[in-house]
Motif scaffolding. Structure first.
Motif, PDB file in Angstrom:
ATOM      1  N   ARG A   1     -33.460  34.001 -33.993  1.00 15.11           N
ATOM      2  CA  ARG A   1     -34.060  32.838 -33.606  1.00 15.11           C
ATOM      3  C   ARG A   1     -33.019  31.665 -33.655  1.00 15.11           C
ATOM      4  O   ARG A   1     -33.031  30.860 -32.685  1.00 15.11           O
ATOM      5  CB  ARG A   1     -35.168  32.551 -34.281  1.00 15.11           C
TER       6      ARG A   1
ATOM      7  N   TYR B   1     -43.738  26.694 -21.822  1.00 16.72           N
ATOM      8  CA  TYR B   1     -42.515  26.673 -22.677  1.00 16.72           C
ATOM      9  C   TYR B   1     -43.008  25.994 -24.208  1.00 16.72           C
ATOM     10  O   TYR B   1     -42.599  26.520 -25.136  1.00 16.72           O
ATOM     11  CB  TYR B   1     -41.281  25.921 -22.199  1.00 16.72           C
TER      12      TYR B   1
ATOM     13  N   HIS C   1     -42.818  27.287 -15.718  1.00 19.57           N
ATOM     14  CA  HIS C   1     -41.584  27.762 -15.519  1.00 19.57           C
ATOM     15  C   HIS C   1     -40.389  26.835 -15.891  1.00 19.57           C
ATOM     16  O   HIS C   1     -39.164  27.889 -15.409  1.00 19.57           O
ATOM     17  CB  HIS C   1     -41.656  28.374 -14.246  1.00 19.57           C
TER      18      HIS C   1
ATOM     19  N   PHE D   1     -29.949  28.553 -26.180  1.00 13.41           N
ATOM     20  CA  PHE D   1     -30.870  27.610 -25.262  1.00 13.41           C
ATOM     21  C   PHE D   1     -30.220  26.193 -25.176  1.00 13.41           C
ATOM     22  O   PHE D   1     -30.047  25.566 -24.323  1.00 13.41           O
ATOM     23  CB  PHE D   1     -32.192  27.809 -25.984  1.00 13.41           C
TER      24      PHE D   1
ATOM     25  N   THR E   1     -42.574  29.451 -28.538  1.00 12.52           N
ATOM     26  CA  THR E   1     -42.565  30.556 -27.620  1.00 12.52           C
ATOM     27  C   THR E   1     -41.127  31.062 -27.762  1.00 12.52           C
ATOM     28  O   THR E   1     -40.924  31.877 -26.729  1.00 12.52           O
ATOM     29  CB  THR E   1     -42.778  29.952 -26.223  1.00 12.52           C
ATOM     30  N   TYR E   2     -40.442  30.896 -28.751  1.00 11.38           N
ATOM     31  CA  TYR E   2     -39.372  31.714 -28.710  1.00 11.38           C
ATOM     32  C   TYR E   2     -38.349  31.116 -27.573  1.00 11.38           C
ATOM     33  O   TYR E   2     -37.833  32.044 -26.894  1.00 11.38           O
ATOM     34  CB  TYR E   2     -39.126  33.417 -28.793  1.00 11.38           C
ATOM     35  N   TYR E   3     -38.026  30.170 -27.190  1.00 11.38           N
ATOM     36  CA  TYR E   3     -37.426  29.416 -26.272  1.00 11.38           C
ATOM     37  C   TYR E   3     -38.000  29.960 -24.945  1.00 11.38           C
ATOM     38  O   TYR E   3     -37.225  30.302 -23.924  1.00 11.38           O
ATOM     39  CB  TYR E   3     -35.964  29.780 -26.454  1.00 11.38           C
ATOM     40  N   GLY E   4     -39.183  30.170 -24.840  1.00 10.99           N
ATOM     41  CA  GLY E   4     -39.632  30.639 -23.430  1.00 10.99           C
ATOM     42  C   GLY E   4     -39.978  32.130 -23.272  1.00 10.99           C
ATOM     43  O   GLY E   4     -40.514  32.712 -22.320  1.00 10.99           O
ATOM     44  N   ARG E   5     -39.607  32.820 -24.190  1.00  9.51           N
ATOM     45  CA  ARG E   5     -39.539  34.156 -24.158  1.00  9.51           C
ATOM     46  C   ARG E   5     -41.025  34.660 -24.443  1.00  9.51           C
ATOM     47  O   ARG E   5     -41.477  35.812 -23.634  1.00  9.51           O
ATOM     48  CB  ARG E   5     -38.912  34.984 -25.139  1.00  9.51           C
ATOM     49  N   HIS E   6     -42.061  34.124 -25.122  1.00  7.97           N
ATOM     50  CA  HIS E   6     -43.257  34.593 -25.482  1.00  7.97           C
ATOM     51  C   HIS E   6     -44.280  33.399 -25.161  1.00  7.97           C
ATOM     52  O   HIS E   6     -44.502  32.520 -26.306  1.00  7.97           O
ATOM     53  CB  HIS E   6     -43.242  35.101 -26.980  1.00  7.97           C
ATOM     54  N   THR E   7     -44.874  33.153 -24.150  1.00  7.22           N
ATOM     55  CA  THR E   7     -45.349  32.056 -23.879  1.00  7.22           C
ATOM     56  C   THR E   7     -47.137  32.452 -23.841  1.00  7.22           C
ATOM     57  O   THR E   7     -47.985  31.371 -23.566  1.00  7.22           O
ATOM     58  CB  THR E   7     -45.322  31.681 -22.181  1.00  7.22           C
TER      59      THR E   7
ATOM     60  N   ALA F   1     -30.564  32.441 -30.729  1.00 10.59           N
ATOM     61  CA  ALA F   1     -31.198  32.213 -29.446  1.00 10.59           C
ATOM     62  C   ALA F   1     -31.265  30.756 -29.160  1.00 10.59           C
ATOM     63  O   ALA F   1     -31.076  30.322 -28.116  1.00 10.59           O
ATOM     64  CB  ALA F   1     -32.379  32.772 -29.339  1.00 10.59           C
TER      65      ALA F   1
END
Length: 341
Positions: free
Chosen positions: A97, A194, A219, A104, A134-140, A100
């Motif tokens: 994390r 996000y 998005h 980001f 959200t893990y930088y938008g990976r899991h929203t 990542a």
């Protein structure tokens, strides 16, 4: 326990009535609602139409909502309520994390620099919020927001009024932005995009940070970055101030101190010293702080003293564990980027 999900056909009138009058019994059981039985319906419809949301659109949208027992179950099992600090920390402070997050930050360096210049919030704090959420938008999120909010608005045993407000805001936002409400996914609590803003926060704090005419947190990571910075600024973030100080204390928690309150600093350093909690650095005796006792294992506590900015982070999520995870992830991101530069 077996989880069942079934569809409740929803009509506009009972939803509007509940939103305005906060009448939880209307949806005590999922059933059709007969508008002929409610004399106040005409007034309520007029109120909603004055917001610019057409009746036909509302009616069609809400008919798509589905009741979800999974959502109600998830509300009872939030990690902040059941994990120790050691276990909670391990979820978010991981090398993957952190790496990542550094990527980001590199990708969105310009937006992060602008957010610090405009709102005074360090880039690593903004990135850490999005990283924890959200893990930088990976899991929203995997729940339809419409289903989550409708379920919680009319079936949550104690917070229905709160979620009826969130449902109302969600309907306004999606209609205003021309988004199909039944296509959006988020958390089980209806948080979106996000930064996982609830709809009322979206409406109040989301900003168009890239100037394209839309506030898009679903998005657009640049809008998300700006919106997090705006949220923190509006909640009183103090640029350049500390978030917390390390401290030491007795093996057994002093019973006369209330630890881990998500409140503005409420006890002086001098009072804590009198009870055996000592800051690791020299602080003014009359400095107010938030005493934190982080349970790393059974009967093993790490003491810290939160400052005003720690309290501001808890305005995003009312948990001292959450605020500390964000703070530690931000520190790890800053250190990683410094080492890589």
């Amino acid at each position: 326990m077996k989880i069942s999900t079934w569809k409740a056909r929803i009509r506009l009138v009972p939803v509007v009535a509940a939103l305005i009058y906060c009448a939880p019994n209307v949806w005590a059981q999922p059933s059709e609602f007969d508008p002929a039985e409610h004399a106040e319906v005409a007034r309520l419809v007029e109120n909603v139409q004055r917001l610019g949301v057409p009746r036909d659109w509302l009616e069609d949208t809400l008919r798509e909502a589905e009741f979800s027992q999974t959502v109600l179950d998830a509300m009872e099992g939030a990690a902040e309520r059941r994990l120790s600090w050691g276990d909670y920390r391990d979820i978010f402070i991981q090398s993957e994390r952190i790496e990542a997050g550094a990527a980001f930050m590199a990708e969105h360096a310009e937006a992060l620099e602008r957010v610090e210049a405009r709102y005074g919030v360090p880039p690593e704090i903004v990135a850490a919020i999005i990283g924890v959420e959200t893990y930088y938008g990976r899991h929203t999120g995997r729940h339809r927001v419409l289903d989550s909010l409708a379920t919680l608005a009319f079936h949550h045993p104690s917070r229905g009024e709160f979620f009826r407000g969130e449902l109302a805001a969600f309907l306004e936002i999606t209609h205003e932005q021309g988004v199909a409400a039944d296509t959006l996914k988020g958390s089980y609590a209806g948080a979106m995009g996000y930064p996982q803003f609830l709809p009322t926060s979206y409406r109040a704090y989301a900003v168009d940070f890239d100037g394209d005419g839309q506030r898009d947190l679903w998005h657009n990571p640049v809008d998300a970055i700006g919106s997090v910075g705006n949220y923190f600024a509006e909640h009183g973030w103090r640029a350049g101030d500390a978030i917390y100080h390390e401290a030491s204390g007795p093996a057994e928690l002093p019973g006369s101190i209330e630890f881990n309150r998500t409140a503005p600093p409420y006890i002086s350093v001098e009072e804590l010293q009198d009870r055996g909690v000592e800051p690791a650095e020299a602080l003014e005796p009359d400095q107010s702080v938030i005493p934190l006792a982080l349970d790393q294992a059974q009967d093993d506590y790490r003491y810290r003293l939160g400052r005003h900015n720690f309290y501001v982070i808890t305005r995003y999520n009312h948990s001292h564990l959450y605020a500390m995870a964000v703070t530690e992830l931000a520190a790890a991101l800053a250190e990683y980027r410094e080492e890589e530069s």
